[in-house]
Design a protein around this motif. Structure first.
Motif, mmCIF file in Angstrom:
data_model
loop_
_atom_site.group_PDB
_atom_site.id
_atom_site.type_symbol
_atom_site.label_atom_id
_atom_site.label_comp_id
_atom_site.label_asym_id
_atom_site.label_seq_id
_atom_site.Cartn_x
_atom_site.Cartn_y
_atom_site.Cartn_z
ATOM 1 N N GLY A 25 0.751 -0.817 -0.406
ATOM 2 C CA GLY A 25 -0.323 0.146 0.256
ATOM 3 C C GLY A 25 1.040 0.916 -0.245
ATOM 4 O O GLY A 25 0.005 2.503 0.003
ATOM 5 N N GLN A 26 1.911 1.380 -0.608
ATOM 6 C CA GLN A 26 3.007 2.301 -0.570
ATOM 7 C C GLN A 26 2.614 2.659 -1.571
ATOM 8 O O GLN A 26 2.594 2.531 -2.599
ATOM 9 N N ASP A 27 3.290 4.876 -1.782
ATOM 10 C CA ASP A 27 2.891 4.948 -2.423
ATOM 11 C C ASP A 27 4.663 4.975 -3.201
ATOM 12 O O ASP A 27 6.049 6.008 -2.584
ATOM 13 N N VAL A 28 5.001 4.647 -4.574
ATOM 14 C CA VAL A 28 6.133 4.380 -5.200
ATOM 15 C C VAL A 28 6.400 5.367 -6.098
ATOM 16 O O VAL A 28 5.530 5.208 -7.490
ATOM 17 N N ARG A 29 7.337 6.380 -6.664
ATOM 18 C CA ARG A 29 7.503 6.168 -7.568
ATOM 19 C C ARG A 29 9.167 5.832 -8.633
ATOM 20 O O ARG A 29 10.190 5.094 -7.492
ATOM 21 N N VAL A 30 9.214 4.921 -9.272
ATOM 22 C CA VAL A 30 10.193 4.299 -10.434
ATOM 23 C C VAL A 30 10.540 5.155 -11.225
ATOM 24 O O VAL A 30 10.725 5.739 -11.878
ATOM 25 N N ALA A 31 11.943 4.996 -11.307
ATOM 26 C CA ALA A 31 13.114 5.800 -11.210
ATOM 27 C C ALA A 31 13.772 5.118 -12.321
ATOM 28 O O ALA A 31 14.341 3.856 -12.331
ATOM 29 N N LEU A 40 12.655 -0.446 4.751
ATOM 30 C CA LEU A 40 12.138 0.561 4.121
ATOM 31 C C LEU A 40 10.511 1.558 4.750
ATOM 32 O O LEU A 40 9.976 2.460 5.348
ATOM 33 N N LEU A 41 9.787 -0.332 5.069
ATOM 34 C CA LEU A 41 8.187 -0.029 5.759
ATOM 35 C C LEU A 41 8.805 -0.292 7.542
ATOM 36 O O LEU A 41 7.843 0.852 8.102
ATOM 37 N N ASP A 42 9.591 0.097 7.897
ATOM 38 C CA ASP A 42 10.457 -0.223 9.344
ATOM 39 C C ASP A 42 10.428 1.343 9.383
ATOM 40 O O ASP A 42 9.806 2.456 10.710
ATOM 41 N N GLY A 43 11.132 2.359 8.313
ATOM 42 C CA GLY A 43 11.072 3.870 8.095
ATOM 43 C C GLY A 43 12.275 4.160 8.751
ATOM 44 O O GLY A 43 12.962 3.839 9.305
ATOM 45 N N PRO A 44 12.478 5.548 8.765
ATOM 46 C CA PRO A 44 13.425 6.266 9.653
ATOM 47 C C PRO A 44 13.292 6.208 10.999
ATOM 48 O O PRO A 44 12.157 6.351 11.754
#
Length: 267
Positions: free
Chosen positions: A24-30, A162-166
């Motif tokens: 359910g994350q908002d992802v931008r692929v580069a 990434l899901l755990d976050g900073p």
């Protein structure tokens, strides 16, 4: 909160993107070639600022030459966390290119976590054309030991961070990662035959034959690689626990990787 996944065409990046999207994350692929990917944005490693606009977290491929540009752009964009795909070779000393990249990327004010995988199981894809064309796999130092890792395990680890976050225990840490067992490339070839049924002749090249056949323009890199393989003969590769530490599951086996890539050697 939008997560940028760089190197979007790669197997690891594709898996990271799919897993983050499922979560359910908002992802931008580069990608450097965005036209090859649906909804991808252009990523210029020398000027990453446009791709970083509005980004809070990044899954990053980088190198020493472009790392400073990334740090400056990430600072300006207010990035909070970077998960850097590095390499186990970064532990060989500060002059290793991956170690240099780690040092630069970690200088930013964002939280940084370094994933340090060893050899990839997906390197076996480079054998497939040879097998289909000649029935052979021609390599030097077939008895060199390595503990290759499944790209999905690297993706699982990256997504967990990434899901755990900073602000978690991952901040500032490096995670050495390997597959579950040390094996020679000769044994890997035997497993290809066992799983696929494709008979393969394993040809153990001499160093001079390898130099003639490897086709690498960078002679220094080629010699470093040959010396590394020579050093691994008769020396089992250490098994690193990064996959289990980050994901809670054991690392996937090479036979699992082969099952996940059907038709590669007989397609």
């Amino acid at each position: 909160m939008t997560i940028l996944v760089t190197g979007g065409r790669g197997a690891i990046a594709r898996a990271v993107t799919a897993l983050l999207t499922e979560a359910g994350q908002d992802v931008r692929v580069a990608s450097r070639e965005p036209s090859a990917l649906a909804s991808a944005v252009a990523y210029d490693a020398a000027d990453p600022a446009p791709a970083l606009h509005g980004i809070s977290q990044v899954f990053l491929y980088s190198d020493p030459s472009t790392a400073p540009a990334f740090v400056a752009a990430a600072e300006a964009a207010g990035v909070k966390q970077v998960v850097l795909l590095s390499s186990l070779s970064s532990l060989d000393g500060p002059e290793d290119p991956h170690a240099k990249t780690e040092q630069v990327i970690a200088s930013g004010s964002y939280a940084t976590t370094r994933l340090q995988p060893g050899a990839f199981m997906s390197n076996a894809k480079y054998w497939a054309h040879q097998v289909r064309a000649t029935g052979q796999i021609r390599l030097p130092y077939l008895d060199a030991e390595e503990a290759p890792i499944h790209e999905r395990d690297i993706a699982d680890a990256a997504v967990r961070v990434l899901l755990d976050g900073p602000g978690n225990a991952h901040d500032g840490r490096g995670y050495p990662m390997t597959g579950p067992e040390s094996m020679t490339r000769r044994h890997q070839i035997e497993l290809v035959t066992a799983v696929t049924g494709v008979p393969i002749e394993a040809v153990d090249l001499t160093p001079d034959q390898a130099r003639a056949e490897m086709g690498m323009r960078d002679e220094g890199q080629r010699e470093t690689l040959l010396a590394y393989w020579a050093s691994r003969v008769g020396s089992p590769a250490p098994i690193e626990p990064g996959v289990e530490l980050l994901t809670g599951h054991t690392a996937r086996s090479f036979t699992t990787w082969l099952a996940d890539n059907p038709g590669l050697f007989n397609g």
